[in-house]
Design a protein around this motif. Structure first.
Motif, PDB file in Angstrom:
ATOM      1  N   TYR A 137      -5.044  10.398 -10.741  1.00 38.26           N
ATOM      2  CA  TYR A 137      -6.261   9.178 -11.177  1.00 38.26           C
ATOM      3  C   TYR A 137      -7.206   9.762 -11.986  1.00 38.26           C
ATOM      4  CZ  TYR A 137      -5.366   6.135  -7.173  1.00 38.26           C
ATOM      5  OH  TYR A 137      -4.690   5.136  -5.946  1.00 38.26           O
ATOM      6  N   MET A 192       5.546  12.305   0.623  1.00 37.02           N
ATOM      7  CA  MET A 192       4.812  12.156  -0.398  1.00 37.02           C
ATOM      8  C   MET A 192       3.848  13.745  -0.146  1.00 37.02           C
ATOM      9  SD  MET A 192       4.900   9.861  -2.528  1.00 37.02           S
ATOM     10  CE  MET A 192       3.404   9.785  -3.727  1.00 37.02           C
ATOM     11  N   ALA A 205       1.626   3.899  -3.857  1.00 40.31           N
ATOM     12  CA  ALA A 205       1.445   5.176  -3.780  1.00 40.31           C
ATOM     13  C   ALA A 205       2.670   5.806  -4.170  1.00 40.31           C
ATOM     14  CB  ALA A 205       0.907   5.898  -2.703  1.00 40.31           C
ATOM     15  N   ALA A 264       0.697  -1.102  -0.041  1.00 41.53           N
ATOM     16  CA  ALA A 264      -0.077  -0.037   0.033  1.00 41.53           C
ATOM     17  C   ALA A 264       0.883   1.272   0.002  1.00 41.53           C
ATOM     18  CB  ALA A 264      -1.023   0.092   1.065  1.00 41.53           C
ATOM     19  N   GLY A 313      -7.361   9.557  -2.622  1.00 41.56           N
ATOM     20  CA  GLY A 313      -6.992   8.486  -3.565  1.00 41.56           C
ATOM     21  C   GLY A 313      -5.382   7.916  -3.328  1.00 41.56           C
ATOM     22  N   ARG A 314      -4.552   8.839  -2.567  1.00 39.74           N
ATOM     23  CA  ARG A 314      -3.018   8.386  -2.272  1.00 39.74           C
ATOM     24  C   ARG A 314      -2.999   7.717  -0.968  1.00 39.74           C
ATOM     25  NH1 ARG A 314      -0.024  13.430  -5.305  1.00 39.74           N
ATOM     26  NH2 ARG A 314      -1.316  12.961  -7.438  1.00 39.74           N
ATOM     27  N   LYS A 340       8.520  13.714  -6.465  1.00 36.66           N
ATOM     28  CA  LYS A 340       8.327  13.940  -4.945  1.00 36.66           C
ATOM     29  C   LYS A 340       9.548  13.177  -4.370  1.00 36.66           C
ATOM     30  CE  LYS A 340       3.425  14.306  -4.924  1.00 36.66           C
ATOM     31  NZ  LYS A 340       3.002  15.495  -4.303  1.00 36.66           N
ATOM     32  N   PHE A 390       2.705   8.275  -7.627  1.00 37.90           N
ATOM     33  CA  PHE A 390       2.400   9.368  -7.497  1.00 37.90           C
ATOM     34  C   PHE A 390       3.794  10.219  -7.176  1.00 37.90           C
ATOM     35  CE2 PHE A 390      -1.473   7.398  -6.460  1.00 37.90           C
ATOM     36  CZ  PHE A 390      -2.186   7.834  -7.454  1.00 37.90           C
ATOM     37  N   TRP A 410      -5.988   5.599   0.357  1.00 40.25           N
ATOM     38  CA  TRP A 410      -7.116   4.827   0.350  1.00 40.25           C
ATOM     39  C   TRP A 410      -6.443   3.402   0.826  1.00 40.25           C
ATOM     40  CZ3 TRP A 410      -8.356   0.160  -2.199  1.00 40.25           C
ATOM     41  CH2 TRP A 410      -7.592  -0.027  -3.583  1.00 40.25           C
ATOM     42  N   GLU A 411      -5.374   3.169   0.068  1.00 42.18           N
ATOM     43  CA  GLU A 411      -4.981   1.542   0.375  1.00 42.18           C
ATOM     44  C   GLU A 411      -4.696   1.358   1.874  1.00 42.18           C
ATOM     45  OE1 GLU A 411      -2.586  -0.220  -2.458  1.00 42.18           O
ATOM     46  OE2 GLU A 411      -3.049   1.453  -3.849  1.00 42.18           O
ATOM     47  N   LEU A 412      -3.991   2.385   2.460  1.00 44.83           N
ATOM     48  CA  LEU A 412      -3.507   2.231   3.825  1.00 44.83           C
ATOM     49  C   LEU A 412      -4.798   1.966   4.800  1.00 44.83           C
ATOM     50  CD1 LEU A 412      -1.210   5.206   4.395  1.00 44.83           C
ATOM     51  CD2 LEU A 412      -0.662   2.812   4.271  1.00 44.83           C
TER      52      LEU A 412
END
Lengths: 495, 380
Positions: free
Chosen positions: B380, B364, A114, A110, B53-54, A122, A118, B56-58
Motif C-alpha cells: 500500500y 500469504m 489480497a 476479499a 491492510g492485507r 507468495k 500481495f 481489512w477486507e475480511l
C-alpha cells in the motif's frame, strides 16, 4: 403522517448512493475480466510484458475497488436506516439474497483480492492466476445476488402475504432466483460493466498513443479490451432485448414512460426523438410481434382490454381494491382474537384484493406515473451512447487489425473522450430502471412512501449532505490518483 | 426434528458466531489505533498499515455479512434498530467508509489530503468503530426506546411499523454507563488483539517491543472494563419472555442465563482464559509470537457467549424500555420458517468459506512481513 419531504429525501439519499456506487462497480466488473485475460496470456506465453501490463490495470482496479466497497456498505445499511418499513414488510424475502451475497461473493472477493495484490511472490503463478479470476468472478457473483434482490422489487415472485406477521413471506426460493427479470438484469448489468472497463482501458491506452508513449503496451491493451468490450456490448443488446419484453409484461407503466407513449395499441410506434417515430417497432421490441398490444400511460390509468380479451382494471379500481385490502387487513387484525368467523371473512376479502395492496396507499392516479421526461430521455441516452460506443470499439479494433491505429490521432481522441460517455450511459440505464418504476419500491405491493423509516427530514438531509460531500471527495481523490498513476505509466522496460 | 424454534436458535447461533468473528477481526481496527502510538518511525507505520491492510477486507466483509445475516434471519431487528438508532449506525458507517479508501489512498501520489490525514482516518476508525459497535451491543442488555406496532401497516397515512420514541435516534445510548463501558471494553479488546496480531505478523524487534507495551496497557484497560461490565451484567435486571411471549423484568436475568446454560458459561470462561494466556505469554516471553492464535478462539467464544445470553433462554435480545411488549425476541423478530430453513441450507457453505480463507491466510502469511518486502511495489 409520512411527510412528502421525508419520502423525497430518503429516496434522494438512496438514489445518490446508488448512483455513486454505480460509478465504481462497472469498472470493477469490466477491468477484472480484462486484467484476468492479460494475466492468462502471461501464464500461457510466459512473457513478462503481459505480467506488467496486467499489473498496471490491476493498480487502477485497486484504486477504484476501494471506493466501490465504501459506497456499497452504505447502500446495504440504508435499507435499514432509511427504509425500515420496507425491511420488515419484505425482509423475509429481500434479506436472503443480501446474506447470500455476503457469504458467497464478498468473502471470495476479499480473500482473492489480497492474494492478487500481495501474493505475486507468495503463491505459484497458476494459483495467482486463479486468484485474479476469482476476484472478478466474486464481483460477478455479488452482482447476481444483488440483482436477484433488485429484480424481485421490479417483479415480485415466490411470496405470500401473511397478515399475522404483517409481511410478505418467501414460499419459493427458486422462483426468486430464477426470476426472468433477474436473469436478464444480471447479464445486462454485468456486461455493461465489460463495456465500461473496455472503454476505460481503450481510452487510456489511446492517451498513451496520443502522447506516443508505451505504444506496445497501449496497442496490446486495446486488442484485449476491444474484444472484451465488443463481446460485452452484444450481450448487453441481447439482454436488453429480453429486458424490454419483461418490462412490457411486468412493468408496463415504465415502458410507457420510457417511450412517452400516452395512448398505446397494436403496432405501437417507437419514438426516436419527440416527433420522429417508426411505426410498429415498439410492438416488436416489447412483444416480439408487430401486432403486439402495448398500453400507453392513459390506457394504464383508465384501464383497457387487450386484443386477447384480457381486461386490465383502471388505476381507480386498483386503488379502490387496494383500500379494500388494507381495510380488510385492519379488520382481520382487530377481529382475529375475538371473532374468528368475522376474521375469516375479512381474511377472504384481503386475499381477493391483496395483489393491489400497495395501491391502497396511493392518493391519486397521477401518482402512478413516473417522471416521463426523465425516463424518456435517459432511455434514449442509454441506447444512443451504447450504439455509438459499440461502433467506436469496432472501428478501433479494425484500425488496430489494419495496423493503422497508432497513426489515427482523431480516433485516439474519440476513444479518450468516450470515457465519460460510457459512465453517462450506465447512469442513464439505472435511471430508466429505478425512476421508471416509481412510485413503487416493490411493484404494485409497496409504494416508496409506505416504505420509509420514521426519522426526521432534517436527519436525512444531514446524512444526505454528509454522504454527498464524502463521496464527491472520494471521487475527486480517486480521479487525481488515477491520473497520476496513468501519467506515471506501466513499469515496462523495452516497450 | 428441525422445528421452527430450532431454526431460530440456530440462526441466533450463526449471528453469535459472526459477531464473535467480527470482534476477533476488529484486530484490524485495533492495529490501526496503534499506527501513531506504537509506530514511531515511518517504516514502522508502513509495516502496521501493510499488515492490517492485507486483512481489512475480511473485517469489512464480516461486518457486511453480519448485517446481511441479521436482515435475512431477524428482519425486525434490521428494521427497528437501523431505522431507529439512526445516528449510531450512520456514525459507524461513516468511520468504515473512511477506512475503506484510506489504505489505498494514503500512500498514493495525488491523494489531495496528504498521507497522514488518511492514517488519521484509519486511526479514528480503529478507535471509534469498536467503541460504537460495542456501545450499540450494550443496548442489547440495557434496552432502547422504541415502539413496534405491526398493525400500523393498516394506517394508510402513517404505515410505519417501528418508531423510535425519542429524537436522539440512538445517541441516547451513551447516557447509560453500561453501554459506554461495553464500548470501551470492545475498543480495548480490539487494540489488545491488534497488538497481538501485529507482533505475530511483523518481523521487526523494535516495533515488537513497542507493541508489547501497548498490549499491556490496552489489556489492563480491557480487564478494568470487563470487570465493570460483568459486574453490572450479572447484577442487573433482565428482559425475560414468558411462555405466552409476554416480556417481563426478571432480577439477575443474565446471571440466571449463565447458570441455566452452563455450556455458555464455560465458553465465556474458557474464552477468557485463552485470551489471558495468549496475552500473558506474549507479554512476558520475548520470543513468543503466537498469542493471537490463543486470543482469537478465546475472543470468538467469549463474544458468542455474550450474544447467547442476550438471546437464548427466553430472553428478549433487543429490549424496549419504552414499551416492554415491543421488545424483540428471537420468535417475534425472525424470518418465516421457510426462509430460515432455506437460509440454513445456504449456511452449510460457511465451513467451506472459512476453510479457503484459512488456507489462503496461511499461504500469504507463511513469512512475517519485513521492511524488505515493503521495498517491492506490492504494497500500500
Amino acid at each position: 403522517m409520512v411527510e412528502t419531504a421525508l419520502v423525497d429525501w430518503s429516496r434522494l439519499q438512496f438514489a445518490m448512493t446508488a448512483g455513486y456506487h454505480w460509478l465504481f462497480v462497472p469498472l470493477t466488473l469490466g477491468l477484472a475480466v480484462i486484467m484476468a485475460v492479460m494475466e492468462t496470456i502471461y501464464v500461457v506465453k510466459g512473457d513478462e510484458f503481459w505480467k506488467q501490463t496486467a499489473k498496471f490495470w490491476m493498480k487502477l482496479f485497486g484504486i477504484n475497488f476501494a471506493v466501490g466497497i465504501a459506497t456499497g456498505i452504505i447502500l446495504e445499511f440504508e435499507f435499514g436506516t432509511n427504509f425500515s418499513n420496507y425491511s420488515w414488510f419484505v425482509g423475509d424475502i429481500f434479506g436472503a439474497p443480501l446474506a447470500i451475497e455476503g457469504i458467497l461473493a464478498f468473502f471470495m472477493e476479499a480473500t482473492f483480492f489480497a492474494v492478487m495484490f500481495f501474493g505475486w511472490e507468495k503463491v505459484s503463478k497458476r494459483t495467482h492466476l486463479v486468484a485474479t479470476w476469482l476476484t472478478g468472478i466474486g464481483a460477478a457473483i455479488s452482482a447476481i445476488w444483488i440483482l436477484v434482490a433488485n429484480s424481485w422489487m421490479q417483479h415480485p415472485v415466490g411470496m405470500e402475504f401473511n397478515p399475522d406477521t404483517v409481511r410478505h413471506e418467501m414460499v419459493d426460493f427458486w422462483a426468486l432466483v430464477l426470476n426472468p427479470v433477474a436473469i436478464s438484469k444480471f447479464f445486462h448489468s454485468v456486461f455493461s460493466g465489460w463495456m465500461t472497463g473496455s472503454i476505460f482501458a481503450i481510452g487510456i491506452s489511446c492517451w498513451y498513443l496520443i502522447k506516443k508513449r508505451e505504444v506496445r503496451f497501449a496497442l496490446a491493451s486495446i486488442r484485449v479490451a476491444a474484444i472484451v468490450g465488443i463481446v460485452g456490448t452484444f450481450a448487453v443488446m441481447l439482454s436488453g432485448d429480453s429486458s424490454a419484453v419483461h418490462v412490457a409484461e411486468y412493468q408496463p407503466m415504465k415502458l410507457a414512460a420510457a417511450e412517452g407513449l400516452e395512448n398505446g395499441g397494436q403496432r405501437a410506434p417507437f419514438s426516436i426523438v419527440p416527433g420522429v417515430e417508426v411505426p410498429g417497432v415498439l410492438s416488436v421490441l416489447a412483444t416480439h410481434d408487430i401486432n403486439g398490444y402495448v398500453p400507453g400511460i392513459n390506457n394504464l390509468l383508465n384501464g383497457y382490454t387487450t386484443p386477447q380479451g384480457e381486461v386490465v382494471p383502471s388505476a381507480e379500481e386498483k386503488i379502490e381494491r387496494g383500500r379494500l385490502a388494507i381495510e380488510a387487513f385492519g379488520d382481520y387484525r382487530k377481529l382475529s382474537g375475538s371473532d374468528p368467523a368475522a376474521a375469516a371473512e375479512a381474511r377472504k376479502v384481503l386475499d381477493e384484493n391483496v395483489e393491489y395492496f400497495g395501491y391502497g396507499y396511493i392518493d391519486s392516479k397521477q401518482e402512478l406515473v413516473p417522471p416521463v421526461w426523465l425516463v424518456y430521455w435517459a432511455f434514449r441516452v442509454m441506447i444512443g451512447l451504447g450504439g455509438a460506443l459499440l461502433l467506436l470499439m469496432c472501428v478501433v479494433l479494425w484500425a488496430e487489425y489494419k495496423k493503422s491505429l497508432a497513426s489515427m490521432t482523431w480516433l485516439q481522441w474519440a476513444a479518450l473522450l468516450s470515457i465519460p460517455l460510457v459512465y453517462v450511459a450506465g447512469q442513464a440505464g439505472w435511471i430508466v430502471a429505478e425512476v421508471g418504476r416509481q412510485p413503487w419500491v416493490i411493484e404494485g405491493l409497496l409504494p416508496v412512501k409506505a416504505a420509509v423509516s420514521s426519522v426526521s427530514v432534517a436527519a436525512v438531509q444531514t446524512t444526505f449532505f454528509i454522504f454527498v460531500a464524502i463521496f464527491t471527495l472520494f471521487l475527486a481523490i480517486e480521479l487525481r490518483i488515477l491520473i497520476n498513476a496513468i501519467k506515471k505509466g506501466p513499469e515496462i522496460e523495452n516497450y | 426434528m428441525i422445528t421452527y424454534i430450532f431454526l431460530q436458535q440456530y440462526w441466533w447461533f450463526l449471528i453469535s458466531l459472526l459477531g464473535g468473528l467480527l470482534v476477533f477481526l476488529l484486530f484490524v481496527q485495533g492495529g490501526n489505533a496503534l499506527i501513531f502510538l506504537a509506530g514511531k518511525s515511518e517504516q514502522e507505520r508502513e509495516l502496521i498499515i501493510n499488515s492490517t491492510g492485507r486483512k481489512w477486507e475480511l473485517t469489512f466483509t464480516t461486518l457486511v455479512t453480519f448485517g446481511g445475516a441479521f436482515f435475512a434471519s431477524f428482519p425486525l431487528f434490521y428494521s427497528t434498530s437501523f431505522g431507529g438508532a439512526y445516528w449510531v449506525w450512520m456514525l459507524i458507517l461513516v468511520t468504515f467508509v473512511f477506512q475503506a479508501v484510506s489504505y489505498e489512498f494514503q500512500g498514493k501520489v495525488g491523494n489531495l489530503l496528504g498521507r497522514n490525514t488518511f492514517r488519521v482516518f484509519l486511526t479514528l476508525n480503529g478507535c471509534l468503530a469498536p467503541l460504537l459497535i460495542g456501545t450499540a451491543v450494550g443496548t442489547f442488555f440495557t434496552g432502547s426506546q422504541f415502539v413496534v406496532d405491526k398493525a400500523a401497516v393498516g394506517n394508510i397515512a402513517a404505515p410505519v411499523i417501528s418508531r423510535w420514541a425519542n429524537g436522539w435516534h440512538g445517541l441516547e445510548a451513551v447516557a447509560e454507563p453500561f453501554n459506554v463501558g461495553f464500548g470501551m471494553m470492545v475498543m480495548a479488546l480490539s487494540i489488545t488483539l491488534g497488538a497481538l496480531y501485529l507482533i505475530n505478523n511483523i518481523d521487526n524487534d523494535k516495533l515488537a517491543s513497542e507493541l508489547r507495551r501497548s498490549l499491556l496497557v490496552s489489556f489492563v484497560g480491557f480487564l478494568l472494563m470487563l470487570v465493570f461490565v460483568l459486574f453490572k451484567l450479572l447484577t442487573m435486571d433482565g428482559f425475560a419472555v414468558d411462555a405466552n411471549g409476554i416480556i417481563v423484568m426478571e432480577k439477575y436475568k443474565y446471571l440466571h442465563n449463565f447458570l441455566q446454560m452452563p455450556v455458555v458459561l464455560a465458553m465465556l470462561l474458557v474464552g477468557a482464559v485463552l485470551l489471558v494466556v495468549g496475552v500473558a505469554l506474549t507479554a512476558w516471553r520475548k520470543n513468543f509470537k503466537r498469542g493471537i492464535w490463543l486470543a482469537a478462539p478465546g475472543t470468538v467464544m467469549a463474544v458468542m457467549a455474550i450474544f447467547m445470553i442476550a438471546g437464548y433462554n427466553n430472553t428478549a435480545y433487543y429490549p424496549s424500555i419504552n414499551d416492554l411488549q415491543s421488545s424483540l425476541t428471537l420468535a417475534n423478530s425472525c424470518s418465516s420458517e421457510f426462509t430460515l430453513r432455506t437460509m440454513s441450507i445456504v449456511s452449510l457453505i460457511i465451513p467451506f468459506v472459512v476453510a479457503y480463507i484459512a488456507y489462503f491466510w496461511r499461504q500469504m502469511d507463511r513469512k512475517s512481513l519485513t521492511t524488505e518486502e515493503l521495498n517491492t511495489s506490492d504494497k500500500y
